[in-house]
Every structure is written in C-alpha cells, then in structure tokens.
Design an enzyme around this catalytic site. Sequence first.
Site, short mmCIF file in Angstrom:
data_model
loop_
_atom_site.label_atom_id
_atom_site.label_comp_id
_atom_site.label_asym_id
_atom_site.label_seq_id
_atom_site.Cartn_x
_atom_site.Cartn_y
_atom_site.Cartn_z
N HIS A 87 0.82 -1.22 0.00
CA HIS A 87 0.00 0.00 0.00
C HIS A 87 0.85 1.26 0.00
CE1 HIS A 87 0.29 0.07 4.55
NE2 HIS A 87 0.34 1.36 4.29
N ASP A 139 -0.65 -7.46 1.44
CA ASP A 139 -0.03 -6.13 1.51
C ASP A 139 1.48 -6.27 1.70
OD1 ASP A 139 0.35 -3.42 1.67
OD2 ASP A 139 -0.41 -3.23 3.73
N SER A 243 4.35 1.79 8.28
CA SER A 243 4.00 0.76 7.30
C SER A 243 5.20 0.31 6.52
CB SER A 243 2.98 1.30 6.31
OG SER A 243 1.73 1.31 6.91
N1 ARG Z 1 -0.98 2.02 7.29
C1 ARG Z 1 -0.07 2.69 8.13
C2 ARG Z 1 1.06 3.29 7.31
O1 ARG Z 1 0.87 3.46 6.14
C3 ARG Z 1 0.37 1.84 9.27
C4 ARG Z 1 -0.71 1.75 10.23
C5 ARG Z 1 -0.45 0.85 11.35
N2 ARG Z 1 -1.50 1.07 12.24
C6 ARG Z 1 -1.67 0.44 13.38
N3 ARG Z 1 -2.64 0.81 14.15
N4 ARG Z 1 -0.91 -0.53 13.73
O2 ARG Z 1 2.05 3.71 7.83
#
Ligand code: ARG
Length: 850
Positions: A87, A139, A243
């Site tokens: 992502h 992902d 992420s």
């Molecule tokens: N999707 C997020 C990013 O792009 C990471 C989110 C992780 N969230 C969590 N509550 N563990 O950095």
Amino acid sequence: MSLHLLLPLAILAFQPRPGAFEDSTLSPTQEEPEDLDCGRPAPSARIVGGSDAQPLSWPWQVSLHHGGGHICGGSLIAPSWILSAAHCFVTNGSLEPAAEWTAVLGVHSQDGPLEGAHVRAVAAILVPPNYSRVELGDDLALLRLASPARLSPAVRPVCLPRASHRFVHGTACWATGWGDVQEADPLPLPWVLQEVELRLLGEAACQCLYSRRGPFNLTLQLLPGMLCAGYPEGRRDTCQGDSGGPLVCEEGGRWFQAGITSFGFGCGRRNRPGVFTAVARYEAWIREHVSGSQPGPAFPKQPQEPQPGPREPQEENCTIALPTCGKAPQPGAWPWEAQVMVPGSRPCHGALVSESWVLAPASCFPDPSRELDAWRVRLPARARAERVARLVRHENASWDAAADLALLQLRAPVNLSAGPRAVCLPHPDHYFLPGSRCRLARWGRGGPAQGPGTQLEAQLLSGWWCHCLYGHQGASVPLPGDPPHMLCPAYQEEEEAGRCWNDSSWSLVCREEGTWFLAAITDSFNGCLRPRAFSPLQTQGPWISHVTRGAYLEDQLAWDWGPEGEETKTQTCPPRTLHGACGLRPEAAPTGVLWPWLAEVHVAGDQVCTGILVAPGWVLAATHCVLRLGSTTVPYIEVYLGRAGASPLPHSHQVSRSVISIRLPRHLGLRPPLALLELSSPVEPSPSALPICLHPRGVPPGSSCWVLGWKDSQNRVPVAATVSILTPQLCHCLNQDILPPGTLCVLYAQEQEDRCEVASAPPLLCQTERGSWVLMGMAVQGSRELFAALGPEEAWISQTVGNVHFLPHTGAPYWSQGSGNLCPPDMAGASGSAPAAALFLLLLPPLIQG
Ligand code: ARG
C-alpha cells in the site's frame, strides 16, 4: 503514509476467500545453504508507546523516501532487496514509478546529515498481482535496489521465515519505525528510530477483538496472510509512517521477520491491535522473485525447526479490554475532579486526564510565570495534595474560548487504580448521540456561591438545534463523525427564574455505556440564548494527547444514532434574520418540542386561544379570541410556551409569562383581526420557546402549509392539517367579494378538514423551501377556511415589536397585485364549497400545494 481507516462509512467486514487457508504450493528446499548471515545485529546493542532505539540494534530497518521525505519503512532481506508493504506504492490502483523512490539504509536519526547512512535508488517495485486494498490482504512489496547495499554493522539483512515457520502466540516481538507516535502526532525531532515491544496475538484472539463493534460500528474480518500484534488494552502499536517496516521476533539468537506493518484502526486503540502481513506465508512469492539474484534472501534453517505442528489452538480465549477511564462509582462522585490551588486565588476546577496530567482552563492561570513550587493539586482519595512540575497552555488559549485550556503535569504520577481516575476524552471523530445523558460539572473558578451540590443533569440536544441556533445561514449541520462546532445540552435550570449563569463556567461530561467522557467546556458568553452552547473537547484531543502522551482518548462506545444520523446528512440551517434564528423546527428529532413557537394563551382563566411567539417578548393571537366583543377592560392573560402536547424534552421546559399589554393596529372603522400581546418579560430562545419567522407578503414560493391547532381544547395536543392557500382571486370568487382585504383562503387536503377545532383561532403556517417556518395568518372568527393575513400588517408589527423576524423580501411577491375581478361564471355561488374549489384547482396553476 497516512491511511484513513476510520472513515465512518467504510465497510470493513470481509469474508475469507475460499481455499485461501491451504498452504501455498511451496516445497521448501530442505537443505538450502544459508547464503547470507541474517538477523543478527552487531553485538552490543515509535511507533505508539515505544521509545528510542539504540543505534545499530535494528540494522535491517530501511526508510523509504518519496518526494524528499520518509513515507514508509522497509527491511533489508538481501543486499539488493527490500521487503515493504504494497500500500506504500499503490495509489488509486496503480503502482508508483520505482524511480521516484529511494531507500535509505543504516540510518538512526533522520534529522540532519544522514551520517553512516547510504542511499540507494530503487530499480523495481514488485507487488502481488492480487493486491488491491490493505483490508483484503497481500499487503507486501519487494523493492530491488539499483545497486546492492554495502553491508556493515549498521546495514544487515533480517532472516525470513520459511512458509512452515510458526510463531508462537504471546511471543514478545518488536516493531520499529519512524511513524507517528500517536494518531495524527508525528515523531518529533530528532526523528530517532522508535522500537516497541508487541505480543503476537493468535488468529482467534485477534479476530475476537476485531469482531467487537469498534468506532462507527466497524468490524474487520482477518484473512489468512494477516497477523496481529499488540495488546487488547492498546496504547502500544505501530502507526502511520511505520507501514512496510518489520515486526521481528528473536529465535535461537537470530531475528526473524514475522510481519510487515500493514494497517490498524487508528493507533493504539483498545481492542484494535496492529495488523501485519504474515511474511512466512509469502515465502514462495518472495523466493520466486528474488531467486536468481546473488546472493538471495536469507531463509535460514529454523533454529530448532518447530514442526509445522499444531495449527492455532482454536479455543484461544477472547479477552476484550474494557475502558479504563471514565469510571465513576456514582454520577457526581467524580474520581477525576482536580482542584488546582494557586496561592492568592480561588481554587480552580479541572479534570485528571492521565496519571500525570490535569486539564483545566488556562484562564485560571493568567500569570504562568508564578512559582509552580507553591501550586498544589487536590485529587480525590489522596491524603496529600500533589505538586506541579509544569504548566502547558494551549497556544490559542488567550483568544479562543474553545481553547481556554492548560495542562498541568504532576511531579509524580498517581496510581490510577487506587482512588483517583482519569476521565475519558473523545477522539476527534466522536459523535455524542443526541439524547445522551450528561452532567454539568464544575470547571474553572465556577460562579460565586454555587454551593456543594453543583451538578446539573443535562441531556444533549440534537446537533441541528444547536448548530442552527448559532451557526451560519445555510450552513450544513456537521455529519456524525465530523467534529461538531458546538454541543448543546438541555438542563433543568436553564429556564428557572430566567437566570443566565453568565458568571459561571461548566464542563459537560457525558456518559456512554457507563463510561464518562469530558465532552465539552463552557463556551464564550452567548447571552441568554438557550440551549447554551459548549465548546467540544474532541477538537482538542490531538493537542491533549500530544502534550500528555497517554491521556485516555477513548473510542465511541454507543453508535445507535437511529434516524438522526441519517437525517443530518441532508440537513442545512434555514436562513437567519437580522435578529437571529427563527422558525426552526427539527424534523422528527428525538428531543425538542415539536412546535417551539406555539403558545397557549389563557384568557381570564377560561378561554384558551392559540398564540404564536413572534419575538422573545411578543405573542400574536386573533383579536376575537383574546378580546370579547364590546368589552373595554383588558382581561388577565397568561401565556404558556413549551408545553403544548407531551414535551419530549428531558424536563418539562415550560415557560410562562403574563401579558402586560394588548396592541391592535389602527384600522378605520373595522375591528382589526390581529392582536399583539406583550409579555411581562422576554423568554429565552430555546427548543421550547423559539420565535417563528414572518414573511413580508404573499406566500413564499414552493412552501408547504398547515393549519396548526389542537383537536380538543382540553388536552391541547397539537395537530397540523395540510392545506393549500388559494390565490386571492380564487378566494374572492369563492367568497363573493365580501372579504376584507388581506384575507387568505385555504383548501384542506382530503380528510384533514376536521383536524383542528376552530374556537381557539388556529394559525396558518408555511414551511419555506429553505426550511424556515413562517406565520401566514390567524383564523378569522368562526371560520375554518379564512385567515387574517400577516403580510399587510408588516409595518405595524415591525414598529410595535422591533426585533420581529421578517424574512428578507424575496423579489416579487408570489401573487401579483390587482389580479382583476375575473371570476369564472360558475364560481359565484360556490362559496366555501370545497369540491367546487377543488375542481377549480385543476384549472388554475398558481396554487400552493400542501
Ligand atoms: N498504514 C499505516 C502506514 O501506512 C500503518 C498503520 C499501522 N496502524 C496500526 N494501528 N498498527 O504507515
């Protein structure tokens, strides 16, 4: 990378794909030589709730830059290969060009020159073909570097697990990254890599947590290939910006990458652990793409190869965490009540929001330079007062009443399980349901002589009321999940004795499923306008959590907002007049009197007439109803508002006033049909007493009209009968020209004719296209169909009342003047005959339909 997974309308419940649970077709090469030493940091040795990592402790951590800054994390798995999350690189379904990305390796602090770090261009980005959205799994991404990384103590690969590798639940593993340290709270300078210890949660345990309805009722179906790590109580987690980074677990002296940071609901929230891509499951895919490159990724033999043995024990218990904040032994005994004592001034009331921080109005501490040494904070069930280490004022505190906030840090944290407790604070997207049970509690210095029992029960009014009374014309009412501009509680004292409580400040605490939230604080002075508006605290949540790093921002606990939430979507506020809001009436709101301008006018104790509030101090009624013919003495008249019918407001918000004068317009010879009654004192505008709007002349185009009365004069439950207003021409024809000028004729919709009794002289109302309710006229004595119009009396009404709510003239009046006297031939004898008129309606277009 900022992912907004909290959009209220997102639907995040998915079914696992059939067959997706079977092991992949992978047949691991049994004795594959370990071609690269992996998973060993050089000997020595946020992420939410984490801390600074030691340099060199996570040498496989990579920072992936795009547009000059850190976007995502990654991990080095081979000299030329980085593992990250899909992502990070897919926007709107397409893969971003590899050339726009750079990989920064061997970096610890990202502030200033990246010493010892080296940067590599990205030559290719590979993403599984099935990847579409994080919640649907897969992902992960592979990045091939343009040139291999130079291995060093600061740059080393991590070990990858084989497909058969089972990480045991409960294992303490570590996640690392430069992501936000709380929701919407970026890692502060000097941007040192953060680490946090997270426990692996079994599939069943995690699914159990995510199956509980979370904020905005969302649940999540975990899929194979996903893995959870964290804690039911939350508070430690990865967050936006982490992420793609690794979740690593130590086994046999080596670090294996169990997961890739993928997503979560918010960060660190209760029952919402982080979701990671389970790396082991993707061995085949990784190997397929990376093999052939020299040297390949490190899939070392397991330390003590735990056999593909038992799958997840299914009977893993489901331990849900309950809120730890906002628990009061009984309403009113607030365990978070804090009194700040500054020498030389009265105690200031605030609230404990974490083990070390007290929130209070900044205006209590006008002189922050005063010696904090002498300040004390009293907390419930604490023998000694606490000392204060630091005062942090909100940067807008001095000019924005909604930000009149300061945080005081205690010198020593208090134990929140023994006596004092923290109150819960709402997240920015919290939606306090209309009708919520709340209390007004002391806040700040409070007013003088409030006495000990200074707790008022309150109930939240619909956002529509609150917003439209104070908001801008035509503004749309904030949707559930959008921060409200204000919250309005209805509370008993608001009408009592006409007091305005100008000098006191309150906090509004609201309960959801037994848990109390600090919802709002007194707004700046709003005069006596009721409902009183409070400034929501949810907009200040990010500041509070930023400063305190651990205040209890709790999720929405009740979601059943019924039709209200739906309705709010389309609601806007009707226009306001020069004198403020008029003619507001929420449709089908669970709280609020249905007809806030409808008054009962009790004449000399017996006759009850209908009256309409046209301004805070004036009620309009039909002259014949309030003045007996021939009588010269003014009768004793009492007016009641907010009590017609069964009031759905929390307390009966009845207002009564006596009438001190009756004013009639000057009409030559005739007895004028309309009377203005002057009240002994103005009423405070509120959902139970709000003036109606008036329209200068004609009928507002596109409006729908009603005769509003009651079925019987004993119970006086309001009823509305749908009518159409006839054109003046038609009206005259039907009445053989015997009408005084300015009379309106109506035609009742089928079977609506007998709804209201006529002795009390019911009013004729219309709701305009833009939503305002306007008064058109009052019933002519003894008639069901004829009404004395208000429009022609505009000048008299404005001069007498002053602050009456005439809507602005909207161009030409709806009826053209002097429509002539062209009665169709057969109309002459049809006076008052509904069927004849109805027939006629079909022929004449300019009719207002009900
Ligand atoms: N999707 C997020 C990013 O792009 C990471 C989110 C992780 N969230 C969590 N509550 N563990 O950095």
